[in-house]
Design an enzyme around this catalytic site. Structure first.
Site, PDB file in Angstrom:
ATOM      1  N   HIS A 197       0.767  -1.166  -0.242  1.00 28.85           N
ATOM      2  CA  HIS A 197      -0.342  -0.007   0.060  1.00 28.85           C
ATOM      3  C   HIS A 197       0.648   0.784   0.111  1.00 28.85           C
ATOM      4  O   HIS A 197       1.497   1.659   1.153  1.00 28.85           O
ATOM      5  CB  HIS A 197      -0.589   0.437   1.784  1.00 28.85           C
ATOM      6  N   CYS A 198       0.548   2.145  -0.960  1.00 29.05           N
ATOM      7  CA  CYS A 198       1.578   3.426  -1.105  1.00 29.05           C
ATOM      8  C   CYS A 198       0.837   4.416  -0.456  1.00 29.05           C
ATOM      9  O   CYS A 198      -0.332   4.797  -1.312  1.00 29.05           O
ATOM     10  CB  CYS A 198       1.591   3.732  -2.302  1.00 29.05           C
ATOM     11  N   PRO A 199       1.359   5.029   0.440  1.00 29.31           N
ATOM     12  CA  PRO A 199       0.132   6.265   1.045  1.00 29.31           C
ATOM     13  C   PRO A 199       0.381   7.294  -0.326  1.00 29.31           C
ATOM     14  O   PRO A 199      -0.158   8.662  -0.375  1.00 29.31           O
ATOM     15  CB  PRO A 199       0.624   6.339   1.911  1.00 29.31           C
TER      16      PRO A 199
END
Length: 347
Positions: A183-185
């Site tokens: 998961h890439c913020p």
């Protein structure tokens, strides 16, 4: 009706299970009743293949709203920074570029347009496209589930539905993602089966863009940098290593002194150079890590490659990158087909 058992299958274990205390439970996948030993907390249904973990409990997701807000803030900040670099770089560089030559300015305008459109397009696809949701399948009752339909499927206690073997539940997105890498913020989204290609293309275009910005900002700064003045009279009587050190120190101080007279364009160019070099290093490391995982047939969270012999794994490693980027057939195959069709046409 007993249709399933635990994953152990040796005769000794089966005899031990018959003697020990058994309890009756229900498979979540097909709904059939199974008799299990009291010590079996994880079992696999022998009919549908679903895996049940009795000890797994649903965790509280009270922070889901804060994670979504965090992702939206990061996403907005990245978009603002990208547009700032594009329009700020055009404002600071192109008066100097076009002053050198009109053709030189048109050439760099085309490069800037291509890199900007590619970076923003791939970023938008990676950020706003669904990362990949596992397929919806029938489950819950014996008439609808056939034998082996839920092989190695587990039950997601967050989504309350089956989770495929290659899926992972993301607590930031609040849903299961197929072939989830991470998961890439900064894109406010997961990197999964549907947007992994767009994410890699974004990294490649971003690295190329930062290289271009750093080179052009350094090139433009040399044309508008104020002249620096330094005196070599202070170096009289100094020899050896002290002379080289004092010379470098004198030039550096004169360079910083001239920076005080920089215009707004010059200060922006200095910032663009430092920011682009910093991003270039970080994005290059991330891109290298992603490509190495793809080369090995893996993601950050799971192993995508099937188990095979060592020789076959070495042959498949190079094909992982080819399959990922969509080049299913080598160029030689197309050339050979072209030769065959041409010969047939000649005859």
């Amino acid at each position: 009706m007993v249709m399933a058992s635990s994953s152990s299958s040796s005769p000794e274990e089966q005899c031990g299970a018959e003697v020990s205390d058994n309890y009756e439970t229900t498979c979540w996948g097909c709904g059939l009743r199974v008799m299990l030993p009291s010590c079996a907390s994880i079992f696999k249904c022998g009919w549908c293949g679903a895996i049940t973990d009795q000890n797994k409990k649903k965790r509280d997701e009270k922070c889901l709203g804060w994670r979504l807000l965090r992702d939206r803030c990061f996403l907005s900040a990245v978009l603002v920074f990208m547009f700032f670099v594009i329009f700020g770089g055009v404002w600071a560089m192109y008066p100097v570029v076009f002053s050198v030559s009109i053709l030189w300015g048109i050439f760099h305008s085309i490069i800037t347009t291509i890199l900007s459109i590619a970076t923003i397009s791939f970023f938008s696809l990676a950020a706003f496209r669904c990362a990949g949701i596992p397929p919806n399948i029938l489950w819950g009752s014996y008439p609808t589930v056939g034998k082996g339909d839920l092989e190695n499927y587990t039950f997601c206690h967050y989504c309350l539905k089956p989770k495929s073997p290659r899926a992972h539940h993301c607590r930031s997105c609040g849903k299961c993602i197929l072939d989830m890498d991470h998961h890439c913020p900064f894109i406010g989204n997961c990197v999964g089966a549907a947007n992994h290609y767009s994410f890699i293309c974004f990294l490649i275009s971003a690295v190329l863009s930062t290289i271009y910005v750093s080179i052009m900002s350094a090139y433009t700064s040399l044309h508008i940098w104020p002249p620096s003045s330094y005196s070599l009279s202070r170096l009289k009587g100094i020899t050896g290593r002290d002379l080289a050190w004092r010379l470098v120190n004198e030039i550096f101080i004169a360079f910083l002194r001239s920076a005080l007279f920089l215009s707004a364009r010059g200060l922006l160019l200095v910032y663009l150079f430092i920011a682009s070099v910093s991003l270039q290093i970080g994005l290059s490391v991330l891109l290298w890590q992603q490509l190495s995982f793809i080369y090995q047939g893996k993601t950050f969270l799971s192993n995508l490659s099937s188990q095979a012999d060592n020789d076959e794994e070495e042959k498949k490693d190079c094909q992982n990158l080819v399959r990922f980027f969509g080049f299913q057939h080598p160029v030689s195959r197309f050339l050979s087909n072209f030769r065959v069709t041409r010969k047939r046409h000649d005859t």
